[in-house]
Design a protein around this motif. Structure first.
Motif, PDB file in Angstrom:
ATOM      1  N   LEU A  92       0.773  -1.073  -0.133  1.00  0.00           N
ATOM      2  CA  LEU A  92       0.027   0.510   0.021  1.00  0.00           C
ATOM      3  C   LEU A  92       0.804   0.833   0.565  1.00  0.00           C
ATOM      4  N   TYR A  93       0.373   2.306  -0.444  1.00  0.00           N
ATOM      5  CA  TYR A  93       1.206   3.704  -0.636  1.00  0.00           C
ATOM      6  C   TYR A  93       0.773   4.000   0.555  1.00  0.00           C
ATOM      7  N   ILE A  94       1.760   4.746   1.265  1.00  0.00           N
ATOM      8  CA  ILE A  94       1.130   5.186   2.689  1.00  0.00           C
ATOM      9  C   ILE A  94       1.268   6.956   2.149  1.00  0.00           C
ATOM     10  N   ASP A  95       0.296   8.283   2.770  1.00  0.00           N
ATOM     11  CA  ASP A  95       0.343   8.831   2.407  1.00  0.00           C
ATOM     12  C   ASP A  95       0.248  10.530   3.576  1.00  0.00           C
ATOM     13  N   ARG A  96       0.286   9.822   5.004  1.00  0.00           N
ATOM     14  CA  ARG A  96       0.928  10.258   6.305  1.00  0.00           C
ATOM     15  C   ARG A  96       1.451   9.784   7.159  1.00  0.00           C
ATOM     16  N   HIS A  97       2.866   9.538   7.549  1.00  0.00           N
ATOM     17  CA  HIS A  97       3.378   9.111   8.700  1.00  0.00           C
ATOM     18  C   HIS A  97       3.432   9.597   9.576  1.00  0.00           C
ATOM     19  N   LEU A  98       2.597   9.973  10.428  1.00  0.00           N
ATOM     20  CA  LEU A  98       3.345  10.406  11.842  1.00  0.00           C
ATOM     21  C   LEU A  98       4.216   9.357  12.280  1.00  0.00           C
ATOM     22  N   VAL A  99       5.129  10.711  13.923  1.00  0.00           N
ATOM     23  CA  VAL A  99       6.286   9.776  14.038  1.00  0.00           C
ATOM     24  C   VAL A  99       6.220  10.347  15.596  1.00  0.00           C
ATOM     25  N   HIS A 100       6.210   9.238  16.365  1.00  0.00           N
ATOM     26  CA  HIS A 100       6.497  10.474  17.955  1.00  0.00           C
ATOM     27  C   HIS A 100       7.621   9.752  18.293  1.00  0.00           C
ATOM     28  N   GLU A 101       8.250   9.761  19.916  1.00  0.00           N
ATOM     29  CA  GLU A 101       9.513   9.436  20.478  1.00  0.00           C
ATOM     30  C   GLU A 101       9.667   8.399  20.643  1.00  0.00           C
ATOM     31  N   VAL A 102       8.627   7.421  21.387  1.00  0.00           N
ATOM     32  CA  VAL A 102       9.071   6.285  22.332  1.00  0.00           C
ATOM     33  C   VAL A 102       9.115   5.383  20.870  1.00  0.00           C
ATOM     34  N   THR A 103       8.265   4.937  19.270  1.00  0.00           N
ATOM     35  CA  THR A 103       8.365   4.435  18.190  1.00  0.00           C
ATOM     36  C   THR A 103       9.457   3.993  17.389  1.00  0.00           C
ATOM     37  N   SER A 104       9.865   5.196  17.557  1.00  0.00           N
ATOM     38  CA  SER A 104      10.461   5.162  16.455  1.00  0.00           C
ATOM     39  C   SER A 104      12.106   5.281  16.646  1.00  0.00           C
ATOM     40  N   PRO A 105      13.082   5.917  17.884  1.00  0.00           N
ATOM     41  CA  PRO A 105      14.564   5.309  17.992  1.00  0.00           C
ATOM     42  C   PRO A 105      14.768   3.851  16.782  1.00  0.00           C
ATOM     43  N   GLN A 106      14.683   2.842  17.208  1.00  0.00           N
ATOM     44  CA  GLN A 106      15.246   2.095  16.039  1.00  0.00           C
ATOM     45  C   GLN A 106      14.657   2.270  14.857  1.00  0.00           C
ATOM     46  N   ALA A 107      13.819   2.516  14.285  1.00  0.00           N
ATOM     47  CA  ALA A 107      13.688   2.509  12.798  1.00  0.00           C
ATOM     48  C   ALA A 107      14.198   3.494  12.480  1.00  0.00           C
ATOM     49  N   PHE A 108      14.703   5.163  13.040  1.00  0.00           N
ATOM     50  CA  PHE A 108      15.883   5.838  12.554  1.00  0.00           C
ATOM     51  C   PHE A 108      17.288   5.037  11.844  1.00  0.00           C
ATOM     52  N   ASP A 109      17.458   4.090  13.703  1.00  0.00           N
ATOM     53  CA  ASP A 109      19.085   3.553  13.825  1.00  0.00           C
ATOM     54  C   ASP A 109      19.212   2.121  12.323  1.00  0.00           C
ATOM     55  N   GLY A 110      18.192   1.876  11.974  1.00  0.00           N
ATOM     56  CA  GLY A 110      17.868   1.079  10.689  1.00  0.00           C
ATOM     57  C   GLY A 110      18.333   1.564   9.719  1.00  0.00           C
ATOM     58  N   LEU A 111      17.076   2.939   9.235  1.00  0.00           N
ATOM     59  CA  LEU A 111      17.742   3.827   9.137  1.00  0.00           C
ATOM     60  C   LEU A 111      19.472   4.370   8.299  1.00  0.00           C
ATOM     61  N   ARG A 112      19.661   4.089   8.774  1.00  0.00           N
ATOM     62  CA  ARG A 112      21.170   5.166   9.037  1.00  0.00           C
ATOM     63  C   ARG A 112      21.977   3.532   8.951  1.00  0.00           C
ATOM     64  N   GLU A 113      21.789   2.601   9.806  1.00  0.00           N
ATOM     65  CA  GLU A 113      22.117   1.480   9.622  1.00  0.00           C
ATOM     66  C   GLU A 113      22.988   0.766   8.012  1.00  0.00           C
ATOM     67  N   PHE A 114      21.661   0.549   7.159  1.00  0.00           N
ATOM     68  CA  PHE A 114      21.812   0.727   6.040  1.00  0.00           C
ATOM     69  C   PHE A 114      21.861   1.942   5.167  1.00  0.00           C
ATOM     70  N   GLY A 115      22.068   3.248   5.929  1.00  0.00           N
ATOM     71  CA  GLY A 115      22.490   4.081   5.027  1.00  0.00           C
ATOM     72  C   GLY A 115      20.998   4.655   3.759  1.00  0.00           C
ATOM     73  N   ARG A 116      19.997   4.722   4.422  1.00  0.00           N
ATOM     74  CA  ARG A 116      18.680   4.412   3.370  1.00  0.00           C
ATOM     75  C   ARG A 116      18.652   5.931   4.265  1.00  0.00           C
ATOM     76  N   PRO A 117      17.724   7.454   2.972  1.00  0.00           N
ATOM     77  CA  PRO A 117      17.373   8.031   3.527  1.00  0.00           C
ATOM     78  C   PRO A 117      15.417   7.647   3.828  1.00  0.00           C
ATOM     79  N   VAL A 118      15.146   9.394   4.776  1.00  0.00           N
ATOM     80  CA  VAL A 118      13.746   9.550   5.214  1.00  0.00           C
ATOM     81  C   VAL A 118      12.691   9.443   3.593  1.00  0.00           C
ATOM     82  N   ARG A 119      12.019   8.678   2.473  1.00  0.00           N
ATOM     83  CA  ARG A 119      11.824   8.488   1.296  1.00  0.00           C
ATOM     84  C   ARG A 119      10.855   9.500   1.166  1.00  0.00           C
TER      85      ARG A 119
END
Length: 461
Positions: A25-52
């Motif tokens: 599914l294509y996602i139109d809006r992604h809302l982020v808060h401080e509790v469930t996002s740290p590991q997700a950003f770490d995963g992007l950083r690990e593989f050198g991926r930007p936020v699309r």
């Protein structure tokens, strides 16, 4: 064939059907808060991926912020989470509504308030109560941390299967003292805590068509409490009037708004027969609701006694909540009253509660607190004089945040303390270890604070 509102939004967002079932599914809006996002950003950083699509990603702090005005201590878990979100959003170019900023607040309050939430969109967040946004005719649901990373990286989401559709028709005029919170509690009471499992729910009927956006947000918010994947309400003139308000910076304007109006004409269920399942609730004789147990399905009318347990789960709940069969809810004293959470912290909720509180005093021995859902709600309430009404009555007035809804930010109950709470979950330990939580509407919460026990606002002397 007739299609539901859910069918139309889902089908228009399928990028591809996946082998073995499911869809991307294509996602139109992604809302982020401080509790469930740290590991997700770490995963992007690990593989050198930007936020699309950083332009379609919005971050705020809400779950673990202190609401009593104390400074952030970066040595605590809360401080570390807030600091991590600030670092991550800056590095990846995601807009952040930070602690104390004018647009900060509970993610499910500021999304609609800022015009981020719109009809016909797909919206996800690492929080189960993302279903709130379905009040606009959006398909909105919570996702896990791994999925948060996937959406950040691709702006898409893998779905393992297509949910079925459940139409819940709500008719009748609500009696005095009965609010949208009472309506959704009555629905969950009727269908059960798992009654919506496997479905996306659409709410409709005469009661919904008369309901304002704040009430619709409350109803959709608790769809997850009956196991549903999401809750939706078809957009109408009330929806469009809300979006068109001048203070929604991310809402479409001019020609773009005209296009949205045209789009909304198609965002409706063609016929009731299109639903896989159809339920009806008449609210014309509904009374204020209060949960007695540890799920929202364990609910009674406020003037009813504690019922006989029907199964082992209810028997356990009876013991955990320290209650006896036949005990009157209206004789049950409370320690704390909490008005807040993504369910009931909007300006309309505070106005309703203040209308009960004005000129009265909180009962002796009761801690009563109001936590606005956003800094903007807080500011407006203060401009309208609501803060003074609450403080004069003996309530605490807090800054915006999730606060006592989930007891992870300093606002907690002590073991065996009992609360009347406008939040969404009365689970064991939800508001602190050993806490005993009863869900009510803002009006009932206000009346309970004044009486010192569960009370119907219309019965206050």
């Amino acid at each position: 064939m007739a299609s539901t509102l859910f069918d139309k939004v889902w089908d228009s967002h399928v990028v591809s059907e996946l082998p073995g079932g499911g869809a991307l599914l294509y996602i139109d809006r992604h809302l982020v808060h401080e509790v469930t996002s740290p590991q997700a950003f770490d995963g992007l950083r690990e593989f050198g991926r930007p936020v699309r699509r950083p332009d379609l990603t919005f971050a705020t702090v809400d779950h673990n912020v202190p609401t009593d005005g104390r400074p952030i201590d970066e040595s605590t878990l809360a401080g570390k989470q807030l600091a991590a979100l600030a670092k991550n959003t800056k590095e990846f170019g995601v807009p952040l509504f930070g602690y104390g900023e004018a647009r900060q607040g509970i993610v499910h309050v500021i999304g609609p308030q800022l015009g981020i939430t719109l009809p016909g969109l797909t919206i996800v967040c690492g929080d189960s109560h993302t279903s709130t946004h379905g009040a606009f005719g959006a398909l909105a649901f919570g996702i896990g941390t791994t999925e948060v990373e996937h959406v950040l990286a691709t702006q898409t989401l893998r779905s393992s299967g297509r949910p079925k559709s459940l139409g819940i028709q709500i008719d009748g005029d609500a009696p005095e003292g009965v609010s949208p919170k009472d309506i959704i509690l009555a629905i969950i009471r009727k269908l059960g805590a798992g009654g919506g499992t496997g479905y996306v729910v659409e709410y409709f009927g005469t009661a919904i068509s008369k309901m304002g956006m704040s009430g619709r947000l409350t109803v959709c918010n608790m769809s997850i409490e009956m196991g549903a994947r999401a809750g939706m309400i078809a957009p109408d003139e009330i929806t469009l009037e809300y979006i068109a308000a001048e203070d929604r910076p991310f809402a479409p304007k001019g020609v773009d708004f005209d296009r949205l109006v045209e789009k909304c004409r198609t965002l409706k269920t063609d016929d009731v027969s299109a639903f896989d399942r159809h339920e009806i609730l008449d609210i014309s004789k509904l009374k204020p609701q209060v949960t007695w147990g540890t799920t929202p399905a364990m609910t009674v009318d406020i003037d009813q006694p504690i019922p006989e347990p029907r199964d082992a789960g209810e028997q356990r709940a009876l013991g955990y909540m320290g209650l006896k069969v036949g005990q009157s809810m209206q004789e049950l004293a409370v320690n704390t009253v909490f008005i807040g959470s993504c369910t009931n912290s909007r300006i309309e909720d505070l106005r309703a509660a203040a209308g009960v509180v004005k000129g009265r005093k909180v009962a002796s021995g009761v801690r009563a607190m109001v936590v606005p859902g956003s800094e903007a709600v807080k500011k407006l309430a203060e401009e309208e004089g609501l803060r003074e009404i609450f403080i004069d009555a003996g309530f605490e007035w807090h800054r915006a945040g999730c606060s006592m809804c989930l007891g992870m930010n300093g606002d907690i109950l002590r073991p065996q303390e009992r609360s009347a709470s406008t939040s969404n979950r009365p689970y064991e330990g939800r508001q602190g270890p050993g806490s005993r939580t009863h869900l009510v509407s803002p009006v009932t919460a206000a009346a309970t604070a004044i009486a010192g026990h569960f009370a119907d606002a219309k019965d206050l002397k």
